[in-house]
Design a protein around this motif. Structure first.
Motif, PDB file in Angstrom:
ATOM      1  N   HIS A  80       0.836  -1.206   0.000  1.00  0.00           N
ATOM      2  CA  HIS A  80       0.000   0.000   0.000  1.00  0.00           C
ATOM      3  C   HIS A  80       0.870   1.256   0.000  1.00  0.00           C
ATOM      4  O   HIS A  80       0.574   2.231  -0.715  1.00  0.00           O
ATOM      5  N   ARG A  87      -6.482   1.920  -1.321  1.00  0.00           N
ATOM      6  CA  ARG A  87      -7.076   1.767   0.014  1.00  0.00           C
ATOM      7  C   ARG A  87      -8.188   0.725  -0.009  1.00  0.00           C
ATOM      8  O   ARG A  87      -8.290  -0.101   0.896  1.00  0.00           O
ATOM      9  N   LEU A 291      -5.414   4.616   9.402  1.00  0.00           N
ATOM     10  CA  LEU A 291      -5.706   3.487   8.522  1.00  0.00           C
ATOM     11  C   LEU A 291      -5.930   2.221   9.342  1.00  0.00           C
ATOM     12  O   LEU A 291      -6.814   1.412   9.015  1.00  0.00           O
TER      13      LEU A 291
END
Length: 319
Positions: A80, A87, A291
């Motif tokens: 990522h 995402r 996150l």
């Protein structure tokens, strides 16, 4: 002296254990990769990855999750950060690992439950396993709907990137990752874990737990005697709830079906506390805190929903 013992047993000792396993698991995962343990799983994961429009790195992380969920999440976090996973794809890949992540804890959890509850425990373990499989399969379905098709990749090839050629290289690579990840583990995981401990000691969690205990009236489908199992599941750890369930089962006054339903209900209602106490400190050491929280909320909501789904099927199937 008593306070020192509380701080050591409640904070310092488990925190040292958490940091140790967060770090050393990467070394263990690389050594297992050197033995090619996950290549067989990768071959099974490859068609599932293609079916769900997932990238090959998701399949590689799925294979690693059978060894270490920390190593799997680390692989996803690195992809990522490099821009290889969006995402949305990261969320799907994280949920995709539900089944292998469950298998990591299955031996210890399964032995505890079955040793206390016997066949009833085996039913409960089977239902929670079915919920984990359901979450993984749901990713394949929704991934095929909401993710664009990707070019055919090579899951085993991505594992090759993580597979050292020699034992010496495995140790060296793991030490490099240790040095890269250790600052995040120390600077984020440690403060979060300390905050959780302080909240627990100051009664912050107790307030939430009492609120949840006072609002279980919607569990009217359960026998009143089994509410103690639900409350213990919410207010304490898993072991006391299993012990209480075993005592009720041994008394012969509660049917086995009610014990299973009470354990499932307690499993769902304890999700918020368990996620914040145990999962967030670990995730915050791998992903960025915001996150990490995003992933945990989605993951735990789906986890609770899948357990409710298998619980409803069990309820009507055993009427």
């Amino acid at each position: 002296m008593a306070d020192a013992h509380i701080w050591w047993a409640g904070l310092v000792k488990p925190l040292l254990r958490l940091v140790f396993f967060l770090s050393v698991s990467l070394l263990a995962a690389n050594i297992i990769e050197a033995l090619n343990w996950t290549r067989g799983v990768a071959r099974v994961a490859a068609p599932l990855v293609q079916l769900g429009h997932l990238r090959d790195v998701s399949g590689a992380a799925f294979s690693l999750a059978f060894v270490s969920s920390i190593a799997a999440n680390t692989m996803l976090a690195e992809s990522h950060e490099k821009g290889e996973l969006s995402r949305r794809e990261l969320v799907f890949a994280n949920i995709f690992n539900s089944m292998p992540a469950y298998f990591v804890h299955l031996p210890s959890m399964g032995m505890l439950v079955v040793s206390v509850l016997g066949g009833v425990g085996a039913v409960y373990v089977g239902l929670t396993l079915a919920a984990a499989v359901l979450r993984t399969l749901s990713v394949i379905v929704f991934g095929r709907i909401f993710l664009p098709p990707v070019p055919e990749g090579c899951v085993s090839c991505r594992l090759e990137e993580y597979r050292p050629a020699t034992w010496g290289e495995a140790v060296q690579r793991s030490l490099q990752r240790f040095r890269r990840r250790m600052p995040r583990i120390l600077y984020i995981t440690v403060p979060v874990y300390c905050c959780v401990f302080v909240l627990q000691r100051s009664g912050g969690f107790a307030v939430v737990e009492r609120f949840m205990q006072d609002h279980v009236t919607f569990l009217a489908f359960l026998e009143p005697q089994t509410l103690s199992v639900v409350i213990l599941h919410i207010a304490a750890e898993f072991t006391p709830a299993i012990s209480a369930a075993g005592a009720l089962l041994d008394s012969g006054t509660i049917a086995w079906r009610e014990i299973v339903l009470a354990l499932l209900a307690g499993n769902v209602l304890s999700t918020p506390m368990r996620a914040f106490r145990h999962q967030f400190p670990s995730y915050a050491g791998i992903f960025k805190p915001r996150l990490a929280l995003h992933l945990i909320v989605i993951n735990q909501c789906l986890r609770a929903g899948s357990i409710v789904a298998v619980g409803v099927l069990f309820f009507y199937a055993t009427l």
